[in-house]
Design a protein around this motif. Structure first.
Motif, PDB file in Angstrom:
ATOM      1  N   VAL A   1       0.849  -1.192   0.000  1.00  0.00           N
ATOM      2  CA  VAL A   1       0.000   0.000   0.000  1.00  0.00           C
ATOM      3  C   VAL A   1       0.885   1.243   0.000  1.00  0.00           C
ATOM      4  CG1 VAL A   1      -1.786   1.231   1.302  1.00  0.00           C
ATOM      5  CG2 VAL A   1      -1.740  -1.259   1.334  1.00  0.00           C
ATOM      6  N   SER A   2       0.422   2.283  -0.693  1.00  0.00           N
ATOM      7  CA  SER A   2       1.100   3.579  -0.641  1.00  0.00           C
ATOM      8  C   SER A   2       0.059   4.686  -0.746  1.00  0.00           C
ATOM      9  CB  SER A   2       2.151   3.699  -1.751  1.00  0.00           C
ATOM     10  OG  SER A   2       1.545   3.745  -3.014  1.00  0.00           O
ATOM     11  N   GLY A   3       0.491   5.894  -0.447  1.00  0.00           N
ATOM     12  CA  GLY A   3      -0.420   7.033  -0.545  1.00  0.00           C
ATOM     13  C   GLY A   3      -1.592   6.935   0.406  1.00  0.00           C
ATOM     14  N   GLY A   4      -1.369   6.357   1.576  1.00  0.00           N
ATOM     15  CA  GLY A   4      -2.461   6.236   2.550  1.00  0.00           C
ATOM     16  C   GLY A   4      -3.579   5.340   2.067  1.00  0.00           C
ATOM     17  N   GLY A   5      -3.249   4.365   1.232  1.00  0.00           N
ATOM     18  CA  GLY A   5      -4.250   3.423   0.739  1.00  0.00           C
ATOM     19  C   GLY A   5      -4.818   3.784  -0.628  1.00  0.00           C
ATOM     20  N   LEU A   6      -4.302   4.843  -1.239  1.00  0.00           N
ATOM     21  CA  LEU A   6      -4.808   5.235  -2.559  1.00  0.00           C
ATOM     22  C   LEU A   6      -4.325   4.298  -3.662  1.00  0.00           C
ATOM     23  CD1 LEU A   6      -4.413   9.120  -2.332  1.00  0.00           C
ATOM     24  CD2 LEU A   6      -6.514   7.770  -2.082  1.00  0.00           C
ATOM     25  N   VAL A   7      -3.165   3.673  -3.450  1.00  0.00           N
ATOM     26  CA  VAL A   7      -2.626   2.709  -4.410  1.00  0.00           C
ATOM     27  C   VAL A   7      -2.330   1.417  -3.657  1.00  0.00           C
ATOM     28  CG1 VAL A   7      -0.732   2.171  -6.002  1.00  0.00           C
ATOM     29  CG2 VAL A   7      -1.622   4.497  -5.884  1.00  0.00           C
ATOM     30  N   LYS A   8      -2.836   0.304  -4.190  1.00  0.00           N
ATOM     31  CA  LYS A   8      -2.618  -1.009  -3.574  1.00  0.00           C
ATOM     32  C   LYS A   8      -2.153  -1.990  -4.639  1.00  0.00           C
ATOM     33  CE  LYS A   8      -6.281  -0.193  -0.243  1.00  0.00           C
ATOM     34  NZ  LYS A   8      -7.594  -0.610   0.252  1.00  0.00           N
TER      35      LYS A   8
ATOM     36  N   ILE B   1      -0.470  -9.852  -8.611  1.00  0.00           N
ATOM     37  CA  ILE B   1      -1.811 -10.384  -8.865  1.00  0.00           C
ATOM     38  C   ILE B   1      -2.765  -9.280  -9.301  1.00  0.00           C
ATOM     39  CG2 ILE B   1      -3.783 -11.530  -7.775  1.00  0.00           C
ATOM     40  CD1 ILE B   1      -1.653 -12.869  -5.902  1.00  0.00           C
ATOM     41  N   GLY B   2      -2.639  -8.110  -8.688  1.00  0.00           N
ATOM     42  CA  GLY B   2      -3.551  -7.025  -9.044  1.00  0.00           C
ATOM     43  C   GLY B   2      -3.059  -5.675  -8.562  1.00  0.00           C
ATOM     44  N   ILE B   3      -3.637  -4.638  -9.155  1.00  0.00           N
ATOM     45  CA  ILE B   3      -3.338  -3.256  -8.789  1.00  0.00           C
ATOM     46  C   ILE B   3      -4.662  -2.529  -8.641  1.00  0.00           C
ATOM     47  CG2 ILE B   3      -2.268  -1.080  -9.517  1.00  0.00           C
ATOM     48  CD1 ILE B   3      -0.372  -2.743 -11.259  1.00  0.00           C
ATOM     49  N   ALA B   4      -4.801  -1.751  -7.561  1.00  0.00           N
ATOM     50  CA  ALA B   4      -6.001  -0.928  -7.358  1.00  0.00           C
ATOM     51  C   ALA B   4      -5.546   0.513  -7.181  1.00  0.00           C
ATOM     52  CB  ALA B   4      -6.766  -1.397  -6.124  1.00  0.00           C
ATOM     53  N   ILE B   5      -6.127   1.406  -7.984  1.00  0.00           N
ATOM     54  CA  ILE B   5      -5.785   2.829  -7.937  1.00  0.00           C
ATOM     55  C   ILE B   5      -7.056   3.604  -7.650  1.00  0.00           C
ATOM     56  CG2 ILE B   5      -4.850   4.792  -9.223  1.00  0.00           C
ATOM     57  CD1 ILE B   5      -3.407   2.703 -11.017  1.00  0.00           C
TER      58      ILE B   5
ATOM     59  N   ASP C   1      -9.767   6.387  -7.687  1.00  0.00           N
ATOM     60  CA  ASP C   1     -10.199   7.249  -8.788  1.00  0.00           C
ATOM     61  C   ASP C   1      -9.651   8.671  -8.678  1.00  0.00           C
ATOM     62  OD1 ASP C   1     -11.585   5.133  -9.888  1.00  0.00           O
ATOM     63  OD2 ASP C   1     -13.545   5.782  -9.127  1.00  0.00           O
ATOM     64  N   SER C   2      -9.411   9.149  -7.471  1.00  0.00           N
ATOM     65  CA  SER C   2      -8.925  10.520  -7.300  1.00  0.00           C
ATOM     66  C   SER C   2      -7.537  10.725  -7.903  1.00  0.00           C
ATOM     67  CB  SER C   2      -8.899  10.893  -5.815  1.00  0.00           C
ATOM     68  OG  SER C   2      -7.933  10.116  -5.127  1.00  0.00           O
ATOM     69  N   LEU C   3      -6.808   9.657  -8.153  1.00  0.00           N
ATOM     70  CA  LEU C   3      -5.463   9.767  -8.714  1.00  0.00           C
ATOM     71  C   LEU C   3      -5.430   9.713 -10.238  1.00  0.00           C
ATOM     72  CD1 LEU C   3      -3.479   7.497  -6.248  1.00  0.00           C
ATOM     73  CD2 LEU C   3      -3.560   9.989  -6.308  1.00  0.00           C
ATOM     74  N   ILE C   4      -6.564   9.435 -10.858  1.00  0.00           N
ATOM     75  CA  ILE C   4      -6.611   9.344 -12.315  1.00  0.00           C
ATOM     76  C   ILE C   4      -6.777  10.761 -12.872  1.00  0.00           C
ATOM     77  CG2 ILE C   4      -7.730   8.251 -14.296  1.00  0.00           C
ATOM     78  CD1 ILE C   4      -6.488   6.273 -12.299  1.00  0.00           C
ATOM     79  N   ASN C   5      -5.643  11.446 -13.001  1.00  0.00           N
ATOM     80  CA  ASN C   5      -5.610  12.828 -13.440  1.00  0.00           C
ATOM     81  C   ASN C   5      -4.241  13.046 -14.083  1.00  0.00           C
ATOM     82  OD1 ASN C   5      -5.391  15.614 -13.644  1.00  0.00           O
ATOM     83  ND2 ASN C   5      -6.218  16.015 -11.597  1.00  0.00           N
ATOM     84  N   ILE C   6      -4.221  13.555 -15.288  1.00  0.00           N
ATOM     85  CA  ILE C   6      -2.967  13.767 -16.011  1.00  0.00           C
ATOM     86  C   ILE C   6      -2.009  14.641 -15.201  1.00  0.00           C
ATOM     87  CG2 ILE C   6      -1.935  14.842 -18.071  1.00  0.00           C
ATOM     88  CD1 ILE C   6      -3.251  12.149 -18.577  1.00  0.00           C
ATOM     89  N   ALA C   7      -2.525  15.629 -14.498  1.00  0.00           N
ATOM     90  CA  ALA C   7      -1.669  16.509 -13.710  1.00  0.00           C
ATOM     91  C   ALA C   7      -0.986  15.755 -12.564  1.00  0.00           C
ATOM     92  CB  ALA C   7      -2.486  17.680 -13.157  1.00  0.00           C
ATOM     93  N   GLU C   8      -1.545  14.632 -12.142  1.00  0.00           N
ATOM     94  CA  GLU C   8      -0.997  13.853 -11.030  1.00  0.00           C
ATOM     95  C   GLU C   8      -0.233  12.617 -11.504  1.00  0.00           C
ATOM     96  OE1 GLU C   8      -1.176  14.954  -7.957  1.00  0.00           O
ATOM     97  OE2 GLU C   8      -2.431  16.651  -8.560  1.00  0.00           O
ATOM     98  N   LYS C   9       0.112  12.557 -12.801  1.00  0.00           N
ATOM     99  CA  LYS C   9       0.768  11.382 -13.373  1.00  0.00           C
ATOM    100  C   LYS C   9       2.062  11.016 -12.649  1.00  0.00           C
ATOM    101  CE  LYS C   9       2.581   9.638 -17.754  1.00  0.00           C
ATOM    102  NZ  LYS C   9       4.001   9.464 -17.526  1.00  0.00           N
ATOM    103  N   THR C  10       2.925  11.980 -12.381  1.00  0.00           N
ATOM    104  CA  THR C  10       4.193  11.703 -11.709  1.00  0.00           C
ATOM    105  C   THR C  10       3.969  11.160 -10.305  1.00  0.00           C
ATOM    106  OG1 THR C  10       5.259  13.447 -12.982  1.00  0.00           O
ATOM    107  CG2 THR C  10       6.401  12.711 -11.000  1.00  0.00           C
ATOM    108  N   MET C  11       3.020  11.754  -9.582  1.00  0.00           N
ATOM    109  CA  MET C  11       2.733  11.270  -8.237  1.00  0.00           C
ATOM    110  C   MET C  11       2.198   9.838  -8.288  1.00  0.00           C
ATOM    111  SD  MET C  11       0.258  12.687  -5.175  1.00  0.00           S
ATOM    112  CE  MET C  11      -1.257  12.369  -6.062  1.00  0.00           C
ATOM    113  N   LEU C  12       1.323   9.545  -9.238  1.00  0.00           N
ATOM    114  CA  LEU C  12       0.780   8.199  -9.384  1.00  0.00           C
ATOM    115  C   LEU C  12       1.891   7.200  -9.677  1.00  0.00           C
ATOM    116  CD1 LEU C  12      -1.497   6.149  -9.563  1.00  0.00           C
ATOM    117  CD2 LEU C  12      -1.901   6.910 -11.918  1.00  0.00           C
ATOM    118  N   GLU C  13       2.817   7.568 -10.556  1.00  0.00           N
ATOM    119  CA  GLU C  13       3.949   6.683 -10.854  1.00  0.00           C
ATOM    120  C   GLU C  13       4.785   6.414  -9.604  1.00  0.00           C
ATOM    121  OE1 GLU C  13       4.475   7.984 -15.534  1.00  0.00           O
ATOM    122  OE2 GLU C  13       5.715   8.944 -14.001  1.00  0.00           O
TER     123      GLU C  13
END
Length: 107
Positions: free
Chosen positions: A33-40, A50-54, A56-68
Motif C-alpha cells: 500500500v502507498s499514498g495512505g491506501g490510494l494505491v494497492k 496479482i492485481g493493482i487498485a488505484i 479514482d482521485s489519482l486518475i488525473n494527467i496533472a498527477e501522473k508523476t505522483m501516481l507513478e
C-alpha cells in the motif's frame, strides 16, 4: 551418530518439504500500500503481481508523476511483505531441523 544413509534420507525429505513449501508460497497473498491506501498492489509471497487498485482521485494527467511514484512505492511495499511471508513460511518448515547456526535453505 547417524549413518550416512540416515543423513541422505533426511536430506531428501528436507528437499521434498522445501519443494512443497515453495509451491505453496504462490497461494499466499500480500498487499503493498502507498499514498495512505490510494494505491494497492496485491502480490503472491513468491513476488508474482496479482492485481493493482488505484483510487479514482489519482486518475488525473496533472498527477501522473505522483501516481507513478505511488505505484513504485506500493510495488516495493508488496515485495517486502512477500519476502517476509516467504521467510516466515520457510522458517516454520525448517524449525525442527538440526541445522547449524546461519545455515540457509534452500542450498
Amino acid at each position: 551418530m547417524k549413518s550416512l544413509e540416515d543423513i541422505m534420507a533426511m536430506a531428501q525429505n528436507v528437499q521434498a518439504e522445501l519443494t512443497k513449501a515453495q509451491a505453496s508460497l504462490d497461494s499466499v497473498e500480500v498487499e503493498g500500500v502507498s499514498g495512505g491506501g490510494l494505491v494497492k498492489v496485491t502480490a503472491s509471497a513468491k513476488g508474482r503481481i496479482i492485481g493493482i487498485a488505484i483510487d479514482d482521485s489519482l486518475i488525473n494527467i496533472a498527477e501522473k508523476t505522483m501516481l507513478e511514484d505511488l505505484l513504485v512505492a506500493a510495488f516495493n511495499d508488496a515485495r517486502v511483505k512477500a519476502d517476509a511471508a516467504s521467510s516466515e513460511a520457510m522458517s516454520k518448515m525448517t524449525s525442527g531441523l538440526p541445522l547449524p547456526p546461519g545455515f540457509k535453505l534452500p542450498f
